[in-house]
Design a protein around this motif. Structure first.
Motif, PDB file in Angstrom:
ATOM      1  N   VAL A 283      48.179  36.411  27.679  1.00  0.00           N
ATOM      2  CA  VAL A 283      48.427  35.093  28.257  1.00  0.00           C
ATOM      3  C   VAL A 283      49.596  35.155  29.239  1.00  0.00           C
ATOM      4  O   VAL A 283      49.531  34.606  30.346  1.00  0.00           O
ATOM      5  CB  VAL A 283      48.688  34.053  27.155  1.00  0.00           C
ATOM      6  CG1 VAL A 283      49.048  32.697  27.763  1.00  0.00           C
ATOM      7  CG2 VAL A 283      47.468  33.910  26.243  1.00  0.00           C
TER       8      VAL A 283
ATOM      9  N   ILE B 217      42.950  33.151  31.383  1.00  0.00           N
ATOM     10  CA  ILE B 217      43.552  33.084  30.047  1.00  0.00           C
ATOM     11  C   ILE B 217      42.462  33.205  28.986  1.00  0.00           C
ATOM     12  O   ILE B 217      42.608  33.930  27.985  1.00  0.00           O
ATOM     13  CB  ILE B 217      44.348  31.774  29.865  1.00  0.00           C
ATOM     14  CG1 ILE B 217      45.646  31.830  30.667  1.00  0.00           C
ATOM     15  CG2 ILE B 217      44.672  31.539  28.380  1.00  0.00           C
ATOM     16  CD1 ILE B 217      46.470  30.564  30.595  1.00  0.00           C
TER      17      ILE B 217
ATOM     18  N   SER C 299      43.021  29.088  34.026  1.00  0.00           N
ATOM     19  CA  SER C 299      42.334  28.783  32.761  1.00  0.00           C
ATOM     20  C   SER C 299      41.263  29.806  32.410  1.00  0.00           C
ATOM     21  O   SER C 299      41.236  30.323  31.290  1.00  0.00           O
ATOM     22  CB  SER C 299      41.742  27.370  32.812  1.00  0.00           C
ATOM     23  OG  SER C 299      42.765  26.406  32.904  1.00  0.00           O
TER      24      SER C 299
ATOM     25  N   CYS D 110      52.434  27.068  35.351  1.00  0.00           N
ATOM     26  CA  CYS D 110      52.326  28.521  35.298  1.00  0.00           C
ATOM     27  C   CYS D 110      53.535  29.183  34.623  1.00  0.00           C
ATOM     28  O   CYS D 110      53.384  29.966  33.680  1.00  0.00           O
ATOM     29  CB  CYS D 110      52.153  29.067  36.711  1.00  0.00           C
ATOM     30  SG  CYS D 110      51.389  30.690  36.757  1.00  0.00           S
TER      31      CYS D 110
ATOM     32  N   SER E  88      49.224  34.651  33.361  1.00  0.00           N
ATOM     33  CA  SER E  88      49.947  33.552  34.009  1.00  0.00           C
ATOM     34  C   SER E  88      50.822  34.062  35.155  1.00  0.00           C
ATOM     35  O   SER E  88      50.911  33.426  36.210  1.00  0.00           O
ATOM     36  CB  SER E  88      50.792  32.789  32.980  1.00  0.00           C
ATOM     37  OG  SER E  88      51.763  33.629  32.384  1.00  0.00           O
TER      38      SER E  88
ATOM     39  N   ILE F 270      53.968  28.511  30.837  1.00  0.00           N
ATOM     40  CA  ILE F 270      53.043  29.336  30.052  1.00  0.00           C
ATOM     41  C   ILE F 270      53.585  30.755  29.937  1.00  0.00           C
ATOM     42  O   ILE F 270      53.565  31.366  28.858  1.00  0.00           O
ATOM     43  CB  ILE F 270      51.642  29.338  30.694  1.00  0.00           C
ATOM     44  CG1 ILE F 270      50.999  27.960  30.573  1.00  0.00           C
ATOM     45  CG2 ILE F 270      50.754  30.399  30.033  1.00  0.00           C
ATOM     46  CD1 ILE F 270      49.660  27.848  31.282  1.00  0.00           C
TER      47      ILE F 270
ATOM     48  N   TYR G 121      56.985  30.785  27.601  1.00  0.00           N
ATOM     49  CA  TYR G 121      56.716  30.507  26.192  1.00  0.00           C
ATOM     50  C   TYR G 121      55.819  31.580  25.581  1.00  0.00           C
ATOM     51  O   TYR G 121      55.951  31.902  24.390  1.00  0.00           O
ATOM     52  CB  TYR G 121      56.110  29.112  26.030  1.00  0.00           C
ATOM     53  CG  TYR G 121      57.117  28.007  26.249  1.00  0.00           C
ATOM     54  CD1 TYR G 121      58.231  27.891  25.417  1.00  0.00           C
ATOM     55  CD2 TYR G 121      56.991  27.103  27.304  1.00  0.00           C
ATOM     56  CE1 TYR G 121      59.184  26.893  25.628  1.00  0.00           C
ATOM     57  CE2 TYR G 121      57.938  26.107  27.526  1.00  0.00           C
ATOM     58  CZ  TYR G 121      59.029  26.008  26.684  1.00  0.00           C
ATOM     59  OH  TYR G 121      59.971  25.025  26.896  1.00  0.00           O
ATOM     60  N   SER G 122      54.929  32.161  26.375  1.00  0.00           N
ATOM     61  CA  SER G 122      54.131  33.288  25.883  1.00  0.00           C
ATOM     62  C   SER G 122      55.022  34.504  25.647  1.00  0.00           C
ATOM     63  O   SER G 122      54.807  35.266  24.697  1.00  0.00           O
ATOM     64  CB  SER G 122      53.027  33.641  26.882  1.00  0.00           C
ATOM     65  OG  SER G 122      52.113  32.582  27.023  1.00  0.00           O
TER      66      SER G 122
END
Length: 313
Positions: free
Chosen positions: A181, A208, A205, A145, A185, A148, A151-152
């Motif tokens: 995203v 997203i 999932s 989690c 998350s 994500i 990095y998003s």
């Protein structure tokens, strides 16, 4: 974003779409979810989404959204003794390119650096963190989690820079895609943190996927309803959880609450772009301040990674 307009009579298209959505949601929910505590919020969100699409007119993206207050261009004269200078309004940018590198819409472009710092700080702390012995839920938060999210967030800084370099509906897609995203998350992280029933990992999932579809749907149809739901409904649910539910099992409820406050303040600054630009005597615009506050919220989330995880078994 255009104002929201209600309608008393849903269209046949919206009724058909909502009916298909309800059938699919109920089938998936009752097939895969056994716990009523997890099932209830899914059914509540399903009902809210259905009512929204039935009785709210399509929300279009007004082109004036791209008309931001800070239109200054900055000339980076790195080869000279001075660092650079702001160009006069309405100056011929092409004529000045020979003097150095030009950054258009400087405030809104440069303020994305704070968002980049927020994403990088979290990504670095994740790499350096000694997880130790943690339970399955915390392991999912740290290994799936939060990576994500951070990095998003890094992707948001680049997507937003690309958009503000040349604002348009076409470039805005690359700002909103990573934003959905990251937001989804964090929503799933907080769901898992407070409900602790596997709901966050179960919804990550599909949410997203819905978030990405909401941006593409807007880009194809110029209808922001699904994107508005993805952005504001989780914010409401997260606020309710942080305020009224038991404190976070893994700590960090204060950081989460402050991060939500900063994000809410960022949205208010976005809506007061020109007013803040005028109040600050054309020093910083509301949209630039939005970027700064959103970046600070990401830094607060990164501080959740500071500490020993062995106590969270």
């Amino acid at each position: 974003m255009s104002s929201v307009k209600l309608r008393l009579k849903p269209t046949s298209t919206s009724v058909g779409g909502v009916l298909a959505f309800v059938i699919c949601t109920l089938k998936v929910a009752y097939t895969n979810v056994q716990d009523d505590i997890v099932l209830l919020p899914i059914l509540v969100m399903m009902s809210l989404v259905s009512l929204f699409f039935l009785f709210v007119e399509p929300i279009t993206q007004k082109l004036k959204y791209h008309d931001f207050a800070d239109k200054r261009s900055f000339l980076c004269a790195c080869h000279s003794s001075s660092v650079g200078l702001f160009l006069p309004p309405n100056s011929d940018i092409r004529r000045n390119r020979s003097a150095g590198f030009i950054i258009p819409n400087f405030g809104d472009v440069a303020s994305n650096f704070v968002i980049l710092i927020g994403g990088l700080s979290g990504a670095i702390l994740l790499c350096l963190k000694d997880v130790g012995e943690v339970d399955e839920i915390r392991s999912w938060q740290l290994k799936v989690c939060l990576p994500i999210f951070f990095y998003s967030t890094i992707a948001i800084s680049f997507g937003s820079t690309y958009y503000h370099w040349n604002p348009s509906n076409q470039t805005l897609v690359w700002d909103r895609l990573p934003m959905t995203v990251a937001f989804v998350s964090m929503f799933c992280y907080i769901l898992e943190d407070y409900l602790n029933k596997g709901i966050g990992s179960y919804l990550l999932s599909p949410l997203i996927f819905i978030g990405v579809i909401s941006v593409l749907y807007w880009n194809w149809t110029d209808d922001l309803r699904l994107y508005a739901l993805v952005q504001f409904l989780p914010l409401f649910v997260m606020t309710v959880l942080v305020i009224f539910y038991q404190p976070s099992r893994y700590g960090g409820a204060v950081q989460q609450g402050l991060a939500l406050l900063l994000y809410a303040a960022a949205k208010m600054c976005e809506d007061r772009d020109y007013e803040i630009w005028t109040i600050t005597k054309k020093t910083i615009s509301g949209h630039s301040l939005k970027h700064i506050l959103a970046g600070m919220a990401s830094v607060l989330i990164a501080t959740l990674l500071v500490g020993n995880e062995e106590n969270n078994v």
